[in-house]
Scaffold this motif. Structure first.
Motif, short mmCIF file in Angstrom:
data_model
loop_
_atom_site.label_atom_id
_atom_site.label_comp_id
_atom_site.label_asym_id
_atom_site.label_seq_id
_atom_site.Cartn_x
_atom_site.Cartn_y
_atom_site.Cartn_z
N GLY A 289 0.82 -1.21 0.00
CA GLY A 289 0.00 0.00 0.00
C GLY A 289 0.85 1.25 0.00
N ILE B 141 1.00 4.69 -2.48
CA ILE B 141 0.87 6.03 -1.89
C ILE B 141 2.14 6.84 -2.13
N SER C 284 -4.94 0.83 -0.81
CA SER C 284 -4.26 2.10 -1.12
C SER C 284 -5.02 2.93 -2.14
N PHE D 82 -4.39 5.88 4.52
CA PHE D 82 -4.14 4.45 4.29
C PHE D 82 -3.99 3.70 5.61
#
Length: 373
Positions: free
Chosen positions: A195, A199, A278, A287
């Motif tokens: 994730g 990001i 994400s 997140f």
């Protein structure tokens, strides 16, 4: 071949990007070293040095035998107190157990009257209280039986129970805690790293560069999955060898190669889950708020902390949809019982099937969020 080359190069770029992130690298090192050692060595579920007090109202040969039966390392030396002090010592948490031996207890045992003996337990320490009550019950029963066998030499036990403990002969909690902590950390880091990779691309503005390149969403996703999965597998294997096996002295009976293969199959599904989460977040704090509840549920209900069989049946069926549940079973079978692949291939197949489902869902969501093909 062109697609494989793109996936390889994007994955290498992902590894370089991760290596230049000191926060995530520090988290990986800490999670698979200090965290594993401290949790496995510091959290004890077995009985050790439990504080016990005894109220001896009988003051007989049998009561003195009971007083001398509670020995280290399970119990601290028993402290003799008066009956009026029971509530005070329990309220002040000085003792976890208080055993009250009533008057004429030995006489009642000799005459077969089945006299009652009272055990008071401070159940605020639940794991110690439950285990300790079982230990104390067994000790009292054994001492009474030995006392009666000496008083009546002809008496014999109806049966002789022989206990054989496999895979963990000394019932050491650290053997279970160490490996399960590595498994739990794999579950956590798979979601966090995959994730965070998406990001990080978004926050640094490099996701736009990828979108204008001749690459597809599937190629971007697969590159992030294999790169982060490879890092986690290597970290987990190093943790098993240096922290669990060498540092904590836990024997690894099964095939490490088979465990690594199973971890890779599991990471295929869990990293896809991290990528999907994400796509719902615009920043790392968002997140984290999404990932934490998912991670907690996966850890608590996977069977690594508490047996899956002790959960409600409905919940057991629901957790069959979680790859973490099957990975815990797989890890315990391979590491502890040296199970061959012929026995654990159903767990691998289920993890792969769930992984394909998660990947399809994550890819669909990734295309929508990124506005790409």
């Amino acid at each position: 071949m062109r697609a494989l080359l793109i996936i390889l190069r994007l994955g290498i770029k992902e590894i370089y990007s991760l290596a230049r992130d000191p926060v995530l690298m520090g988290l990986i090192v800490y999670t698979f070293s200090v965290s594993v050692y401290t949790v496995a060595d510091g959290v004890e579920t077995e009985l050790r040095d439990a504080a016990i007090a005894i109220v001896d109202e009988d003051d007989s040969v049998l009561s003195h035998r009971l007083r001398g039966a509670f020995l280290p390392p399970y119990f601290k030396p028993p402290v003799i107190i008066g009956i009026a002090d029971i509530d005070e010592v329990l309220d002040s948490s000085r003792f976890t157990f208080v055993l009250d031996i009533p008057t004429k207890f030995e006489l009642g045992v000799q005459r077969g009257r089945l006299p009652a003996i009272q055990l008071n337990v401070d159940a605020t320490a639940m794991s110690i209280a439950g285990n300790g009550a079982g230990y104390i019950t067994s000790i009292v029963e054994q001492e009474v039986a030995r006392f009666m066998s000496r008083a009546e030499p002809g008496a014999a036990a109806a049966a002789n129970l022989q206990i054989r403990v496999k895979y963990n002969p000394n019932l050491e909690a650290v053997w279970l805690n160490a490996v399960m902590e590595v498994v739990n950390n794999i579950i956590v880091m798979a979601i966090i790293l995959s994730g965070a990779a998406v990001i990080r691309e978004r926050e640094h503005g490099t996701i736009e560069h990828l979108l204008v390149m001749p690459v597809t969403a599937a190629e971007i996703m697969i590159s992030k999955i294999w790169a982060n999965g490879l890092v986690i597998v290597i970290a987990a294997l190093l943790s098993l060898q240096f922290v669990v096996n060498w540092g904590l002295g836990v024997p690894l009976r099964g095939s490490i190669t088979l465990f690594a293969f199973g971890a890779a199959v599991f990471l295929f599904s869990n990293t896809a889950l991290g990528v999907m989460l994400s796509t719902f977040a615009r920043s790392m704090p968002q997140f984290a708020l999404l990932a934490i509840p998912v991670i907690v549920v996966l850890q608590l209900l996977s069977g690594s902390l508490t047996p899956l069989e002790s959960m409600p049946e409905t919940l057991q069926w629901i957790m069959q949809l979680s790859p973490a549940t099957h990975f815990v079973r797989f890890s315990q079978a391979v590491i502890y019982r040296d199970a061959p692949i012929i026995l654990i291939w159903p767990e691998l197949a289920i993890m792969f099937g769930i992984g394909c489902l998660f990947f399809a869902m994550a890819l669909s969501r990734f295309r929508i969020a990124m506005g790409t093909r």
